[in-house]
Design a protein around this motif. Structure first.
Motif, PDB file in Angstrom:
ATOM      1  N   SER A  99       0.122  -1.011  -0.138  1.00  0.00           N
ATOM      2  CA  SER A  99       0.004  -0.060  -0.168  1.00  0.00           C
ATOM      3  C   SER A  99       1.160   1.219   0.296  1.00  0.00           C
ATOM      4  O   SER A  99       0.565   2.583  -1.087  1.00  0.00           O
ATOM      5  CB  SER A  99      -0.903   0.345   1.091  1.00  0.00           C
ATOM      6  N   MET A 177       1.098  -2.667   4.737  1.00  0.00           N
ATOM      7  CA  MET A 177       0.681  -0.956   5.401  1.00  0.00           C
ATOM      8  C   MET A 177       1.683  -0.264   6.538  1.00  0.00           C
ATOM      9  O   MET A 177       2.582  -1.074   6.580  1.00  0.00           O
ATOM     10  CB  MET A 177      -1.264  -0.661   5.641  1.00  0.00           C
ATOM     11  N   GLU A 181      -0.701   5.663   7.208  1.00  0.00           N
ATOM     12  CA  GLU A 181      -2.050   6.014   6.217  1.00  0.00           C
ATOM     13  C   GLU A 181      -2.832   5.789   6.803  1.00  0.00           C
ATOM     14  O   GLU A 181      -4.367   6.032   6.222  1.00  0.00           O
ATOM     15  CB  GLU A 181      -1.662   4.439   5.622  1.00  0.00           C
ATOM     16  N   ASN A 187      -9.155   4.371   4.638  1.00  0.00           N
ATOM     17  CA  ASN A 187      -8.879   3.039   5.113  1.00  0.00           C
ATOM     18  C   ASN A 187      -9.809   3.151   6.310  1.00  0.00           C
ATOM     19  O   ASN A 187      -9.938   1.855   6.505  1.00  0.00           O
ATOM     20  CB  ASN A 187      -7.303   3.776   5.670  1.00  0.00           C
TER      21      ASN A 187
END
Length: 304
Positions: A99, A177, A181, A187
């Motif tokens: 990601s 990830m 994030e 998310n």
């Protein structure tokens, strides 16, 4: 003399992790810049994923990345994604998604160390016409989708996981990830959807190194209590030392029923390269101020 047959899986993981740090540090010294702290924090995580946890298709021999041939279209039938570096697909095999695309250099190093990408691929890094991009795209080694601006990779992977479950495939979808994030609302919507659709074929591992481009995570936007928030959204959550390879491997084998799994891997962004501590809290990208500083990191490379 120790033969290959005497080596344990732990030995192999440690070899790969050390190789990841060494290759990224070598690149940083050679090119006067690189995403070095990301390699320090995530080396064990990626090493365990690629050598112990994920069930990926085999590679006959290390692949030399092909030149970029353009975006996919009806007129471009030669287009390829970087998923080939993770081996052929299969109903029972896993799929991997990166990601935070700025970790691409670290992923490339992991692919080299695990025999999936030829070392020559590192030489192509960030050159015109190359697929080995600084910020990985869908054609870059080890990637199969463009995760775009931070916060899009999880949603795409969740869609693929849902499709795989509807088709009856048993392989898992793994998503790597970064902690920063989760300052993005998309998310949290993705986690909520994953829980609602009971995507127990989905596993997320988060590099909790506490750093982002603007400094420390908690100085930009608090996400704690991170584990409790994820649980409230319906995920099965584990918190683990991201450098403890046995703990990572044990959790990686676990598959909760009717819930997506999230592993919060607490990591050190200066692991094995103590020089980086002088840069705290600005660790996101290393660029040397002068040749003297560069030589200090060259000496650290010799230590690795």
């Amino acid at each position: 003399m120790i033969s290959d047959s005497d080596l344990t899986w732990q030995d192999e993981v440690r070899r790969v992790a050390r190789g990841i740090r060494r290759r990224v540090l070598e690149h940083t010294v050679t090119h006067n810049g690189g995403y070095l702290s990301q390699a320090c924090s995530s080396a064990e995580t990626l090493a365990v994923l690629y050598t112990k946890i994920m069930k990926l298709g085999p590679i006959d021999k290390p692949i030399i990345p092909s030149p970029f041939v353009g975006v996919p279209s009806l007129l471009n039938q030669h287009y390829q994604t970087g998923a080939m570096f993770n081996g052929p697909r299969g109903e029972s095999l896993d799929r991997f998604f990166l990601s935070p695309a700025q970790y691409a250099l670290v992923l490339y190093a992991a692919l080299v160390e695990t025999g999936r990408m030829a070392p020559e691929g590192m030489v192509q890094f960030n050159k015109d016409g190359s697929t080995v991009e600084m910020i990985g795209a869908e054609h870059s080694p080890g990637m199969e989708v463009m995760t775009g601006s931070l916060g899009q990779g999880l949603s795409q992977a969740a869609g693929i996981a849902m499709a795989r479950k509807l088709k009856g495939e048993t392989g898992r979808v793994w998503v790597f990830m970064s902690d920063g994030e989760f300052q993005s609302g998309q998310n949290w919507e993705a986690v909520q959807a994953m829980a609602h659709h009971r995507l127990d074929n989905m596993a997320v591992i988060v590099d909790m190194n506490g750093q982002q481009c603007d400094g420390k995570i908690d100085s930009v936007m608090h996400i704690e209590p991170f584990d409790k928030r994820l649980e409230a959204f319906g995920a099965k959550v584990f918190v683990v030392d991201g450098h403890d390879i046995e703990a990572l491997a044990e959790i990686g084998d676990y598959r909760p029923q009717n819930q997506p799994m999230v592993i919060l891997a607490i990591t050190d962004p200066c692991r094995e390269i103590a020089l980086l501590k002088k840069r705290i809290p600005k660790l996101h990208y290393v660029r040397f101020a002068n040749d003297k500083e560069r030589q200090l990191y060259a000496s650290a490379l010799n230590d690795l």
